[in-house]
Design a protein around this motif. Structure first.
Motif, mmCIF file in Angstrom:
data_model
loop_
_atom_site.group_PDB
_atom_site.id
_atom_site.type_symbol
_atom_site.label_atom_id
_atom_site.label_comp_id
_atom_site.label_asym_id
_atom_site.label_seq_id
_atom_site.Cartn_x
_atom_site.Cartn_y
_atom_site.Cartn_z
ATOM 1 N N ALA A 189 14.676 -4.116 6.831
ATOM 2 C CA ALA A 189 14.813 -2.685 6.556
ATOM 3 C C ALA A 189 15.615 -2.599 5.271
ATOM 4 N N ALA A 190 15.044 -2.003 4.254
ATOM 5 C CA ALA A 190 15.744 -1.916 2.976
ATOM 6 C C ALA A 190 16.927 -0.956 3.106
ATOM 7 N N LEU A 191 16.751 0.084 3.911
ATOM 8 C CA LEU A 191 17.840 1.025 4.149
ATOM 9 C C LEU A 191 17.883 1.324 5.637
ATOM 10 N N ARG A 192 18.939 0.831 6.260
ATOM 11 C CA ARG A 192 19.023 0.952 7.698
ATOM 12 C C ARG A 192 19.400 2.382 8.070
ATOM 13 N N HIS A 230 18.181 12.054 1.587
ATOM 14 C CA HIS A 230 16.751 12.220 1.909
ATOM 15 C C HIS A 230 15.981 11.073 1.276
ATOM 16 N N TRP A 231 14.774 10.813 1.790
ATOM 17 C CA TRP A 231 13.957 9.723 1.256
ATOM 18 C C TRP A 231 13.455 10.102 -0.136
ATOM 19 N N PRO A 232 13.302 9.136 -1.034
ATOM 20 C CA PRO A 232 12.824 9.465 -2.379
ATOM 21 C C PRO A 232 11.368 9.937 -2.361
ATOM 22 N N ASP A 233 10.977 10.641 -3.424
ATOM 23 C CA ASP A 233 9.589 11.106 -3.539
ATOM 24 C C ASP A 233 8.652 9.928 -3.701
ATOM 25 N N SER A 234 7.397 10.193 -3.350
ATOM 26 C CA SER A 234 6.346 9.202 -3.557
ATOM 27 C C SER A 234 6.195 8.932 -5.055
ATOM 28 N N THR A 235 5.961 7.688 -5.448
ATOM 29 C CA THR A 235 5.921 7.372 -6.873
ATOM 30 C C THR A 235 4.517 7.109 -7.393
ATOM 31 N N ARG A 236 3.812 6.136 -6.808
ATOM 32 C CA ARG A 236 2.385 5.972 -7.096
ATOM 33 C C ARG A 236 1.998 5.575 -8.513
ATOM 34 N N ALA A 237 2.839 4.867 -9.240
ATOM 35 C CA ALA A 237 2.392 4.313 -10.517
ATOM 36 C C ALA A 237 3.287 3.135 -10.816
ATOM 37 N N LEU A 262 0.849 -1.183 0.000
ATOM 38 C CA LEU A 262 0.000 0.000 0.000
ATOM 39 C C LEU A 262 0.892 1.243 0.000
ATOM 40 N N ALA A 263 0.275 2.418 -0.173
ATOM 41 C CA ALA A 263 1.040 3.667 -0.233
ATOM 42 C C ALA A 263 1.989 3.780 0.951
ATOM 43 N N ARG A 264 3.187 4.232 0.716
ATOM 44 C CA ARG A 264 4.221 4.488 1.733
ATOM 45 C C ARG A 264 4.727 3.219 2.427
ATOM 46 N N ALA A 265 4.450 2.051 1.860
ATOM 47 C CA ALA A 265 4.891 0.802 2.489
ATOM 48 C C ALA A 265 6.410 0.651 2.426
ATOM 49 N N GLY A 266 7.036 1.299 1.427
ATOM 50 C CA GLY A 266 8.494 1.195 1.306
ATOM 51 C C GLY A 266 8.942 0.532 0.011
ATOM 52 N N LYS A 267 8.111 0.586 -1.040
ATOM 53 C CA LYS A 267 8.431 -0.089 -2.310
ATOM 54 C C LYS A 267 9.651 0.526 -2.995
ATOM 55 N N THR A 268 9.655 1.853 -3.108
ATOM 56 C CA THR A 268 10.728 2.514 -3.849
ATOM 57 C C THR A 268 12.079 2.310 -3.164
ATOM 58 N N VAL A 269 12.109 2.453 -1.839
ATOM 59 C CA VAL A 269 13.359 2.266 -1.101
ATOM 60 C C VAL A 269 13.807 0.801 -1.219
ATOM 61 N N PHE A 270 12.859 -0.116 -1.143
ATOM 62 C CA PHE A 270 13.182 -1.541 -1.243
ATOM 63 C C PHE A 270 13.849 -1.852 -2.591
ATOM 64 N N THR A 278 8.270 -3.847 6.675
ATOM 65 C CA THR A 278 9.372 -2.947 6.334
ATOM 66 C C THR A 278 9.753 -2.078 7.544
ATOM 67 N N LYS A 279 10.826 -1.318 7.383
ATOM 68 C CA LYS A 279 11.272 -0.318 8.366
ATOM 69 C C LYS A 279 11.612 -0.944 9.721
ATOM 70 N N ALA A 280 12.120 -2.201 9.700
ATOM 71 C CA ALA A 280 12.432 -2.905 10.956
ATOM 72 C C ALA A 280 13.559 -2.224 11.710
ATOM 73 N N ASP A 281 14.275 -1.291 11.057
ATOM 74 C CA ASP A 281 15.333 -0.569 11.777
ATOM 75 C C ASP A 281 14.756 0.412 12.810
ATOM 76 N N HIS A 282 13.429 0.531 12.867
ATOM 77 C CA HIS A 282 12.817 1.313 13.949
ATOM 78 C C HIS A 282 12.846 0.561 15.271
ATOM 79 N N LEU A 283 13.183 -0.721 15.213
ATOM 80 C CA LEU A 283 13.182 -1.578 16.398
ATOM 81 C C LEU A 283 14.547 -2.189 16.608
#
Ligand SMILES: Nc1nc2c(ncn2[C@@H]2O[C@H](COP(=O)(O)OP(=O)(O)OP(=O)(O)O)[C@@H](O)[C@H]2O)c(=O)[nH]1
Ligand SMILES: [Mg+2]
Length: 475
Positions: A375-378, A101-108, A37-45, A334-339
């Motif tokens: 975490a795709a990017l720690r 910085h984090w990449p922009d939202s892509t959405r397509a 879903l949106a902001r799940a971390g696809k682009t960074v992954f 995703t984002k397991a580096d928060h833990l």
């Protein structure tokens, strides 16, 4: 109807034949779908996966890399001329620049081809030179999979459903007033249709911000180049007999059908049906932080998304796939580096519980599935801090300012995830509005400036394990 379904079948079998010929005589191609879903971390992954496959120093969990059998990796022009290319270089630059910085939202949808020269192992190793394996990575919004359910519905079924849940939500009342006031039997009026569609789309945007995931039709939120076209200019309105030719109701019905045949079906035919392996990314921590309602809604969205991977559920899809199925599906939090890593097994258990029903069924249908947290990017490091006589497992990183820039460094303890995922899923399914007892807090971290040694990709957590599950057996 008959013509449409015949055409779907023909295209599919020609493509099948093409895939098979190139696999047997030339070079194997793995189509890897990446969704969420949106902001799940696809682009960074995708960005980090590609960077770490090009420079494999941090990929010990990928057997072919560990054994030194990947002799080269390079990007190539993708095979699909009409799909936008995944902007790998731009996203990597964002993540690895001096001021990352984090990449922009892509959405397509977008696509990238990565080719690997791999030395075979086993008996053939000494006899054969390296062979080339192409990995076509396809990034597409999970919202588009939710649209599959529309194919089984008539306009009136869909509109009836939509109006009944809109009715219960305070923020939808602006649209509802307008929808209740229309006379569906009156002659079609384009201004009115546009006004209804605009209000409906605006409400879906609000619903998304309120944390609802199931906001269909998916393209209303991500219209791309379809913005303003009739296939996106409809909205749910009440039903009234008779539905006359030329009436507003009849035109809404016609556009809904056009959305199904011109938007939903082509996506499944041209993209979804060709995927061999799939990763579904889930921002489970984000949902937990938003509360039980968000977790409940996410669980329902997950099971609707995963319905697309259950062959036989949908007649159109069954016909399209003709027995072909996704071979492997990875569900990744995703984002397991928060833990701190001590909590990762709990996050994985929650991920497994969120997708249990759907996983059981997909497994039954022959797909190999797995769940993990990554975490795709720690962006953090770990540290233990003593607090009130006990040691708290913390993560440290630069906090993310609201404008996307890097803020001050902080160590952070998000709270303990429960050992038993039922403690989260239970309240979520009961419709509770708050977690009982200790809360759980999420933090957003900025990407850390990197100094990469030659041969190393960006730092990650378990991206190599994800790659091994998704690709390892074919390398
Ligand atoms: N700490 C951390 N944050 C991450 C990671 N991956 C993604 N994020 C955060 O999640 C946000 C969304 O990531 P994207 O990769 O852009 O997500 P997406 O699914 O492509 O989003 P859309 O294109 O908007 O659908 C990023 O801006 C980061 O804030 C990660 O590995 N670690
Ligand atoms: Mg994206």
């Amino acid at each position: 109807m008959v013509i449409a379904s015949l055409a779907d079948g023909v295209v599919r079998s020609v493509e099948n034949a093409g895939d098979r010929i190139s696999e047997t005589f030339f070079e194997p191609v793995i189509r890897l779908g990446v969704t969420g879903l949106a902001r799940a971390g696809k682009t960074v992954f995708i960005t980090s996966l590609v960077a770490n496959l090009l420079d494999r120093g941090r990929m010990p969990g990928l057997a072919a890399a560990q054994e030194g059998r990947i002799v080269a990796a390079f990007l190539q022009p993708q095979p699909d001329d009409t799909v936008p290319r995944f902007e790998y270089e731009r996203h990597l630059r964002a993540l690895t620049s001096a001021e990352p910085h984090w990449p922009d939202s892509t959405r397509a949808i977008s696509e990238l081809r990565l080719s690997l020269r791999v030395q075979p192992k086993g008996m053939l190793a000494g006899l054969q030179g390296p062979r080339t394996v192409h990995v076509d990575i396809v990034d597409y919004p999970g919202e588009w999979l939710l649209d599959l359910a529309l194919l089984d519905q008539s306009y009136d079924q869909w509109a009836g459903d939509a109006l009944s849940w809109l009715d219960k939500r305070a923020s939808a009342q602006g649209f509802m007033e307008r929808a209740r006031a229309v006379d569906p039997t009156a002659a079609h009026d384009e201004q009115l249709a546009q006004d209804l569609a605009t209000r409906f789309a605006r409400y879906l945007g609000i619903a998304r911000k309120e944390g609802y995931h199931r906001c269909t039709p998916g393209r209303f939120l991500l219209p791309g180049d379809l913005a303003g076209s009739p296939v996106l200019t409809f909205a749910p309105i009440p039903f009234a007999e008779p539905s006359r030719r030329g009436s507003l109701h009849r035109e809404m019905e016609r556009r809904f059908e056009a959305y199904k045949s011109k938007v939903v079906k082509p996506f499944f035919r041209d993209h979804f049906a060709r995927i061999d392996r799939q990763v579904v990314l889930v921002d489970a921590l984000g949902a937990i932080n938003s509360g039980p309602e968000a977790v409940g809604d996410m669980r329902r969205a997950m099971s609707e998304i995963l319905a697309a991977f259950k062959p036989g559920r949908n007649a159109f899809l069954t016909r399209l796939l003709r027995g072909k199925r996704v071979e492997k599906i990875l569900f990744a939090a995703t984002k397991a580096d928060h833990l701190h890593h001590l909590q990762h097994p709990r996050l994985t258990a929650i991920m497994e519980a969120l997708t249990r029903d759907a996983r059981d069924k997909a497994q039954f249908a022959g797909a190999d599935t797995a769940a993990l947290s990554l975490a795709a990017l720690r962006a953090t490091t770990e540290e233990m801090r003593s607090h009130g006589g006990s040691d708290l497992p913390c993560v440290r990183g630069s906090l993310l300012n609201p404008d996307g820039t890097r803020g001050k460094q902080a160590a952070f303890y998000p709270g303990a995830l429960p050992e038993d995922p039922a403690q989260l899923i239970g309240p979520a399914m009961n419709g509770d509005t708050e977690w009982l007892g200790a809360g759980y807090q999420a933090m957003s971290f900025a990407p850390a400036p990197l100094t990469l040694s030659p041969g190393d990709g960006p730092p990650h957590i378990r991206l190599d394990r994800a790659a091994q599950f998704l690709l390892g057996d074919r390398l």
